[in-house]
Design an enzyme around this catalytic site. Structure first.
Site, PDB file in Angstrom:
ATOM      1  N   LYS A 206       0.746  -1.109   0.001  1.00  0.00           N
ATOM      2  CA  LYS A 206      -0.011   0.115   0.049  1.00  0.00           C
ATOM      3  C   LYS A 206       0.807   1.384  -0.179  1.00  0.00           C
ATOM      4  O   LYS A 206       2.031   1.061   0.364  1.00  0.00           O
ATOM      5  CB  LYS A 206      -0.872  -0.188   1.078  1.00  0.00           C
ATOM      6  CG  LYS A 206      -1.956  -1.256   1.297  1.00  0.00           C
ATOM      7  CD  LYS A 206      -2.796  -1.375   0.088  1.00  0.00           C
ATOM      8  CE  LYS A 206      -3.226  -3.002  -0.210  1.00  0.00           C
ATOM      9  NZ  LYS A 206      -4.486  -3.520   0.457  1.00  0.00           N
TER      10      LYS A 206
HETATM   11  C1  PLP Z   1      -5.433  -4.382   0.968  1.00  0.00           C
HETATM   12  C2  PLP Z   1      -6.957  -4.189   0.878  1.00  0.00           C
HETATM   13  C3  PLP Z   1      -7.589  -4.671   2.006  1.00  0.00           C
HETATM   14  C4  PLP Z   1      -7.097  -5.611   2.904  1.00  0.00           C
HETATM   15  O1  PLP Z   1      -6.051  -5.185   3.728  1.00  0.00           O
HETATM   16  P1  PLP Z   1      -5.207  -6.075   4.752  1.00  0.00           P
HETATM   17  O2  PLP Z   1      -4.164  -4.917   5.367  1.00  0.00           O
HETATM   18  O3  PLP Z   1      -4.352  -6.977   3.489  1.00  0.00           O
HETATM   19  O4  PLP Z   1      -5.949  -7.104   5.362  1.00  0.00           O
HETATM   20  C5  PLP Z   1      -8.864  -4.164   2.052  1.00  0.00           C
HETATM   21  N1  PLP Z   1      -9.420  -3.402   0.956  1.00  0.00           N
HETATM   22  C6  PLP Z   1      -8.884  -2.996  -0.137  1.00  0.00           C
HETATM   23  C7  PLP Z   1      -9.264  -2.187  -0.967  1.00  0.00           C
HETATM   24  C8  PLP Z   1      -7.616  -3.326  -0.085  1.00  0.00           C
HETATM   25  O5  PLP Z   1      -6.722  -3.241  -1.172  1.00  0.00           O
END
Ligand code: PLP
Length: 430
Positions: A206
């Site tokens: 992210k």
């Molecule tokens: C990455 C992501 C998640 C989940 O996050 P994690 O930290 O991997 O549990 C949820 N929603 C979206 C849109 C994402 O891109």
């Protein structure tokens, strides 16, 4: 660039356009290292550890994030999925409620809803932005609709103004999932500050990351109190912390679980938050340049975003490929050819949730057998999501963190694959 368009494609054994490594992600510098080492020797690695006389790093990160977003409350959690779970619970989503979820997004959006016992209603997206369609959401709404989970996907955003207005007029909670849009703004206002709450993932890929982590923001003190309890086994921060004693006090007005972010992760997130805006600015400028070059190449168009997005972010630079202009090769042939030219992972788009390998609510042991049919993903029709996914490719944001020559390589790879595909229509390596 010119020599790159001759000779066989890299996937057929030719020289790739690029063999230089891409910018590294995630990033750390000396300050990140110092922050982690300081926690390691601080005598406290978790908010459930003993108060050391100074504010926990987790609380410092929460304060800095809330401040960055201009909201009073932020509650860190161990990952983005947990952020969605506690946010849904804190907003009052309960067993049997329905929650609108976009038909194309990471699986956690739907599985988090099912995890709290609510029914994910998969809603089709706009064909241009791949974000939830307001019209489709209105059609999917019933008397049982308790919340809307909207996702600002890839490099675009949902019609947040339209959704906020409609949700508040109908007494439906609005949860923004900003896991792919840290720092994006709508007419200058940060996405994540429109809904009743917003959830963020801080996972490795992210735009802001500490490896595994998440955070929820809200303007409501009642929601914040519930968020705290849901993520710390029913405990909240005490108003009067004493050194050497626990800083969490037992409240237990809800059934909580442990979804806490460690001090070590919080230290990384707090440090990296300072770089978010500058990194977003680099990605934005490189994305602008890439858009310019790809327009010259033709046959590829970046995902649209609502014109109100004044500050776009690029978690993935998502592109629609016009297959006819690539010799009618399959999207998979084009994707793998680009990967070989660029020595990079070019991601296919998330598979729509009505046919996604990872979304299996019917296999969940927790859901009551008599209600299972409501969860069946296959019952939802998602034509726009399906059509969009079939011609969309994703470039990772790390490819946008370098300089203009990186961007020129990307455009050269598209041009080269397109030239070959046109000379060999209907074929393709896979
Ligand atoms: C990455 C992501 C998640 C989940 O996050 P994690 O930290 O991997 O549990 C949820 N929603 C979206 C849109 C994402 O891109």
């Amino acid at each position: 660039m010119s020599s790159g368009t001759h000779g066989p494609l890299a996937i057929d054994g030719g020289d790739p356009i690029r063999s230089k490594p891409w910018p590294i992600w995630p990033r750390a510098d000396a300050a990140t290292e110092r922050a982690v080492i300081q926690v390691l020797h601080s005598g406290r690695w978790a908010i459930s550890g003993m108060c050391s006389g100074v504010p926990s790093v987790e609380r410092q990160f929460a304060a800095a994030f809330a401040n960055h977003y201009g909201v009073p409350y932020a509650v860190p959690v161990c990952n983005g999925s947990a952020a969605l779970v506690v946010a849904l619970q804190a907003l009052g989503v309960r067993y049997g409620d329905e929650v609108l979820v976009p038909g194309i997004t990471w699986v956690a959006c739907a599985s988090a809803v099912a995890r709290v016992g609510a029914v994910p209603i998969l809603v089709d997206v706009e064909s241009t932005t791949l974000c939830m369609s307001l019209e489709a959401a209105k059609r999917a709404c019933t008397a049982r609709t308790r919340a809307i989970l909207i996702v600002h996907l890839y490099c675009s955003a949902a019609d947040i103004a339209g959704f906020s207005e409609w949700a508040s007029a109908n007494g439906i909670a609005l949860l923004e999932d900003c896991s792919q849009a840290h720092g994006a703004r709508w007419k200058g206002q940060l996405l994540g500050t429109f809904g009743d709450a917003a959830a963020f993932s801080l996972q490795d890929s992210k735009l802001l990351t500490c490896g595994e982590g998440g955070i929820v923001i809200t303007r409501s003190s009642a929601v914040c109190d519930r968020l705290q309890q849901f993520r710390a086994d029913g405990r909240v921060f005490t108003a009067a912390p004493r050194k050497g004693h626990p800083e969490l006090e037992e409240v237990g007005t809800v059934q909580g679980h442990n979804y806490c972010l460690s001090e070590i992760h919080a230290a990384v997130a707090l440090d990296r938050l300072q770089h978010l805006e500058a990194e977003n600015a680099i990605r934005r400028e490189n994305a602008r340049y890439l858009g310019e070059l790809l327009e010259e190449v033709g046959g590829v168009t970046p995902l649209e975003r609502p014109p109100q997005i004044s500050h776009p972010t690029y978690y993935h630079y998502a592109l629609f490929v016009s297959l006819e202009e690539f010799g009618s090769w399959s999207i998979e042939s084009i994707r793998q050819s680009l990967e070989a030219e660029l020595e990079a992972f070019i991601e296919p788009v998330d598979t729509p949730l009505n046919g996604n390998l990872l979304y299996n609510p019917l296999r969940s042991p927790r859901l009551p057998p008599d209600a299972l049919s409501k969860f069946d993903p296959a019952q939802f029709s998602l034509p726009a999501a399906t059509a969009g996914a079939a011609r969309c490719l994703l470039l990772s944001h790390r490819m946008l963190l370098g300089d203009r020559t990186d961007i020129e390589d990307i455009a050269a790879a598209f041009a080269r694959v397109q030239a070959f595909a046109r000379s060999k229509p209907g074929g393709g390596p896979v």
